[in-house]
Write a protein that holds these residues in place. Structure first.
Motif, PDB file in Angstrom:
ATOM      1  N   LEU A 105       0.830  -1.220   0.000  1.00  0.00           N
ATOM      2  CA  LEU A 105       0.000   0.000   0.000  1.00  0.00           C
ATOM      3  C   LEU A 105       0.853   1.254   0.000  1.00  0.00           C
ATOM      4  O   LEU A 105       0.640   2.198  -0.761  1.00  0.00           O
ATOM      5  CB  LEU A 105      -0.939   0.004   1.213  1.00  0.00           C
ATOM      6  N   MET A 106       1.856   1.225   0.907  1.00  0.00           N
ATOM      7  CA  MET A 106       2.740   2.399   0.940  1.00  0.00           C
ATOM      8  C   MET A 106       3.451   2.612  -0.407  1.00  0.00           C
ATOM      9  O   MET A 106       3.544   3.729  -0.924  1.00  0.00           O
ATOM     10  CB  MET A 106       3.781   2.244   2.048  1.00  0.00           C
ATOM     11  N   GLY A 107       3.896   1.397  -0.981  1.00  0.00           N
ATOM     12  CA  GLY A 107       4.591   1.474  -2.289  1.00  0.00           C
ATOM     13  C   GLY A 107       3.704   2.134  -3.340  1.00  0.00           C
ATOM     14  O   GLY A 107       4.149   3.011  -4.090  1.00  0.00           O
ATOM     15  N   ILE A 108       2.423   1.739  -3.384  1.00  0.00           N
ATOM     16  CA  ILE A 108       1.495   2.339  -4.369  1.00  0.00           C
ATOM     17  C   ILE A 108       1.286   3.826  -4.068  1.00  0.00           C
ATOM     18  O   ILE A 108       1.310   4.682  -4.953  1.00  0.00           O
ATOM     19  CB  ILE A 108       0.152   1.559  -4.367  1.00  0.00           C
ATOM     20  N   ALA A 109       1.116   4.085  -2.750  1.00  0.00           N
ATOM     21  CA  ALA A 109       0.914   5.501  -2.363  1.00  0.00           C
ATOM     22  C   ALA A 109       2.105   6.362  -2.781  1.00  0.00           C
ATOM     23  O   ALA A 109       1.948   7.480  -3.282  1.00  0.00           O
ATOM     24  CB  ALA A 109       0.696   5.593  -0.848  1.00  0.00           C
ATOM     25  N   VAL A 110       3.304   5.819  -2.605  1.00  0.00           N
ATOM     26  CA  VAL A 110       4.500   6.596  -2.995  1.00  0.00           C
ATOM     27  C   VAL A 110       4.498   6.847  -4.511  1.00  0.00           C
ATOM     28  O   VAL A 110       4.773   7.947  -4.986  1.00  0.00           O
ATOM     29  CB  VAL A 110       5.785   5.845  -2.559  1.00  0.00           C
ATOM     30  N   ILE A 111       4.136   5.779  -5.264  1.00  0.00           N
ATOM     31  CA  ILE A 111       4.093   5.949  -6.742  1.00  0.00           C
ATOM     32  C   ILE A 111       3.127   7.080  -7.112  1.00  0.00           C
ATOM     33  O   ILE A 111       3.445   7.992  -7.882  1.00  0.00           O
ATOM     34  CB  ILE A 111       3.668   4.626  -7.416  1.00  0.00           C
ATOM     35  N   THR A 116       2.330  12.317  -9.073  1.00  0.00           N
ATOM     36  CA  THR A 116       1.381  13.439  -9.131  1.00  0.00           C
ATOM     37  C   THR A 116       2.069  14.764  -8.775  1.00  0.00           C
ATOM     38  O   THR A 116       1.893  15.783  -9.473  1.00  0.00           O
ATOM     39  CB  THR A 116       0.211  13.177  -8.162  1.00  0.00           C
ATOM     40  N   ILE A 117       2.855  14.735  -7.668  1.00  0.00           N
ATOM     41  CA  ILE A 117       3.538  15.994  -7.286  1.00  0.00           C
ATOM     42  C   ILE A 117       4.456  16.469  -8.432  1.00  0.00           C
ATOM     43  O   ILE A 117       4.487  17.644  -8.805  1.00  0.00           O
ATOM     44  CB  ILE A 117       4.341  15.792  -5.975  1.00  0.00           C
TER      45      ILE A 117
END
Ligand code: ADP
Length: 729
Positions: A105-111, A116-117
């Motif tokens: 989950l964290m890995g996807i969130a980081v992607i 996006t940023i």
């Protein structure tokens, strides 16, 4: 740091550098990187790199592995934009899901967060107005990795804190500047590629420009600040006949500009280099190798270096030689035409003047003829009219006397007209000359007063006066002409004065000058006519002349006489105020003498008792009859000869002849020739000329020929008798 971390980091750096290369090769150099296809390919490639990164992680602490996908995706978002980054994010997410594990989950969130940023940063980072690109990228790295720290909250509860503790410092210390460094790398690549493109474009432009400059019929040169030629095109060489070697790096002024204009051209060049009074356009001549001169019209542009200093001047010149030649030819032609035009104008003016003169002389001729006709008819009319009366009427003695007077006067008037006309033509033909003798002026003026006062008509209350000076003057002058001038002026004064006075006189003026003047209180003359009245046949009032008589010759003759004598005839006059005519002549005063002529020497007393004969030589029958009448009454005896030859023969045969009255113009032998022969036979016999040659100069001619005296026709009885008395008594 553990070995595995270093290896993992190095691997990641290597992959990121590969990404950077990919950016340059596949993205920047692409002809059209903005096409959708290219974007998709790029997205897949970046996604693959992200997958590669995910498979080459390093383990920070057991169970927590790291890779640099956050840096990759953030930089991708910023530099590649939305579509490639979204595709890459998608691929990375799929790979991450496939990897599974606790950190999924964290890995996807980081992607998601870093991609996006990055994308948003790329689109909106200008809003932050950060000028410094290092700071800009550093800030991007910081935001992305703070977000990544935030993403640790997706980790299972027990690993959350440990992870935060483990990654916080590397994220801030390594990932944040790592993002900046990768960004800088890409930025530099972008700039390099852009620079290269720009240079290529510039080179291309330069190539085209110099092609234009080199060819064509425009002279192009570039001069440095000392006017040395650093560039010139073929056209200049063709025009001047120099080779490139002879021109390049030589001084423009020395090679092409002639001395006479060099100062001017130097001045313009110096002004151009000094940044002041820059002359963009000017024309001048340049001289080629073999002396041919070309006329060039220049357009100049100053050249600057990057420090904005003038480093030279580029000059484009159009060769106007041919145009100039044609212009000069046209100008010359124009000038020639102008001169011709002027000549025609002058000719035209002369023609107009000539035409006016011709018309004027025509007019004068007609006026003259009209005048002549009038002037001759008037006395003629009187003569014919009154002789008719004398013939047909029974007249009382007083009537008869007065008629005869009219005829007599008219005859004289006619004579004076004829005299004037002949005298004027003699003057114009140059036959008149001066015949000077001693004249006592007071005597002359007294005589004039006496003879002219009787000509004033009884109806005119005019006082005629001679303003007699105290000291008389005797001068050497042509008496006949002086008398004629004065008679003309005084007669005019009387003619044009109704009442008042006519005064005349003379006085010395300056050294050796005499002024004669006639002043009247008559009608006067407008100034505009002052010049005109001295022309022949000119009168102020053409109408008036009929009333007053006159022929318009008096003043013309007078003026000619005065000028012959070396003087000037002047007029001061205005209408209603009278006139003053005056003239000067140079004079020499002479001793007053009592004049004794030849005649007195000749007078001899006739022997008493002898009846003297005279010889009358006359070819005209009427004239002869007139003489016959006179002699009959006066008891003179005469012998008549009809020509010169007969006269000589009679003289030879008749010693009792005591005097000869000789006509001049005769058939067979004229009077002059007859005189010569008579002088041979009878040197002492008085011979008197009687002639119709009555003009100035004739008398002198006759006396010079040796005649003792002279009497003019028409002959006045008293005068003739007086003469006969003088020579025969
Ligand atoms: P004319 O025979 O007509 O008198 P002149 O040559 O003597 O010819 O004079 C020319 C003209 O000058 C005259 O017709 C007259 O108009 C003008 N004139 C000459 N003398 C006088 C004068 N004393 N007063 C006024 N007009 C004069």
């Amino acid at each position: 740091m553990k070995e595995s971390i270093i290896i993992g980091l190095l691997q990641n750096i290597g992959i990121l550098l590969g990404f950077a290369m990919l950016y340059e090769v596949a993205w920047l150099k692409k002809e059209d990187p903005k096409s959708l296809w290219s974007k998709v390919i790029s997205g897949i490639t970046i996604g693959s790199i992200a997958v590669l990164l995910m498979y080459t992680p390093w383990t920070l602490i057991t169970g927590i592995t790291f890779d640099t996908r956050s840096i990759l995706l953030a930089i991708s978002g910023m530099f590649f934009g939305f579509i490639p980054t979204l595709i890459a994010m998608l691929i990375a997410m799929v790979a991450r899901i496939m990897l599974n594990g606790g950190g999924m989950l964290m890995g996807i969130a980081v992607i998601i967060s870093s991609g996006t940023i990055g994308m948003l940063w790329g689109k909106y980072h200008q809003l932050l107005r950060i000028k410094n690109k290092y700071l800009d990228l550093l800030l991007l790295g910081l935001v992305v990795h703070l977000a990544m720290l935030g993403c640790t909250s997706f980790l299972p509860g027990d690993t959350f804190l440990i992870t935060i503790k483990a990654i916080a410092i590397p994220l801030i210390v390594i990932y944040t500047p790592g993002t900046m460094l990768l960004g800088i790398l890409l930025l530099n690549q972008t700039r390099n590629v852009e620079n290269r493109f720009a240079r290529e474009k510039l080179n291309e432009l330069e190539r085209r420009l110099s092609q234009i400059l080199k060819s064509g019929n425009i002279v192009s040169i570039i001069l440095d600040t000392s006017a040395n030629i650093v560039f010139c095109n073929q056209y200049l060489l063709d025009l001047t006949g120099y080779s490139k070697k002879e021109v390049l790096y030589h001084n423009w002024m020395e090679l092409f500009i002639t001395k006479d204009i060099s100062e001017n051209v130097d001045e313009i060049f110096a002004a151009t280099m000094n940044n002041k009074n820059f002359v963009k356009n000017f024309d001048n001549e340049i001289v080629g190798k073999n002396g041919t001169v070309s006329f060039i019209s220049w357009y100049n542009t100053r050249l600057y270096n990057e420090k904005n200093e003038v480093i030279g001047v580029a000059c484009l010149g159009v060769d106007l030689t041919e145009r100039k030649r044609i212009e000069t030819e046209l100008n010359e032609l124009n000038n020639k035409l102008g001169i011709k035009n002027q000549q025609y104008k002058t000719l035209n003016q002369e023609l107009v003047i000539a035409k006016e003169k011709a018309e004027e002389s025509d007019r004068l001729k007609s006026a003259f003829l009209a005048n002549l006709s009038h002037e001759i008819r008037t006395p003629m009319n009187a003569i014919l009219g009154f002789t008719e009366l004398l013939r047909t009427h029974e007249l009382m003695a007083s009537e008869r006397e007065s008629y005869i007077n009219v005829v007599h006067k008219s005859g004289y008037h006619l004579l004076s007209i004829i005299n004037d006309i002949i005298e004027m033509s003699r003057i114009e033909a140059g036959y008149t000359e001066l015949n000077s003798n001693l004249v006592s002026l007071n005597d002359l003026f007294d005589e004039l007063l006496q003879s002219l006062v009787i000509t004033i008509p009884a109806v005119k209350p005019i006082q005629l006066k001679f303003n007699k000076p105290e000291k008389n003057l005797t001068i050497v002058v042509d008496e006949v002409k002086l008398r004629q001038i004065l008679i003309n002026l005084i007669s005019n004064a009387i003619k044009y004065t109704e009442a008042g006075s006519v005064v005349f006189g003379f006085q010395t003026e300056g050294i050796g000058m005499l002024r004669f003047w006639v002043e009247d209180t008559g009608i006067g003359i407008d100034e505009k006519h002052h010049k005109l009245i001295f022309n022949r046949f000119r009168q102020v009032d053409e109408e008036l002349k009929f009333a007053r008589g006159g022929f318009g010759l008096g003043l013309a003759i007078s003026k000619a006489y005065v000028e012959m004598m070396g003087g000037v005839l002047d007029i001061v006059s205005s209408p209603g105020k009278g006139s003053r005519f005056s003239f000067t002549i140079p004079f020499v005063e002479a001793e007053p003498v009592v004049l004794i002529g030849k005649k007195s020497v000749r007078s001899s007393k006739p022997k008493s008792g002898t009846r003297d004969y005279l010889l009358l030589v006359e070819d005209d029958d009427l004239n002869f009859q007139y003489f016959d009448e006179i002699f009959k009454n006066e008891k003179y005896r005469y012998i008549h000869a009809v020509n010169g030859l007969e006269a000589v023969q009679i003289c030879e045969k008749n010693p009792e002849i005591k005097l000869v009255l000789m006509d001049i113009k005769m058939p067979v032998m004229n009077g002059f020739d007859a005189l010569k022969l008579i002088r041979q036979i009878r040197p002492d016999l008085p011979v008197i000329a009687q002639t119709a040659y009555a003009l100035a100069g004739d008398k002198e001619r006759i006396l010079q020929a040796g005649f003792d005296d002279y009497i003019t026709k028409p002959i006045q009885k008293d005068e003739l008798l007086h003469l006969l008395e003088k020579y025969m008594s």
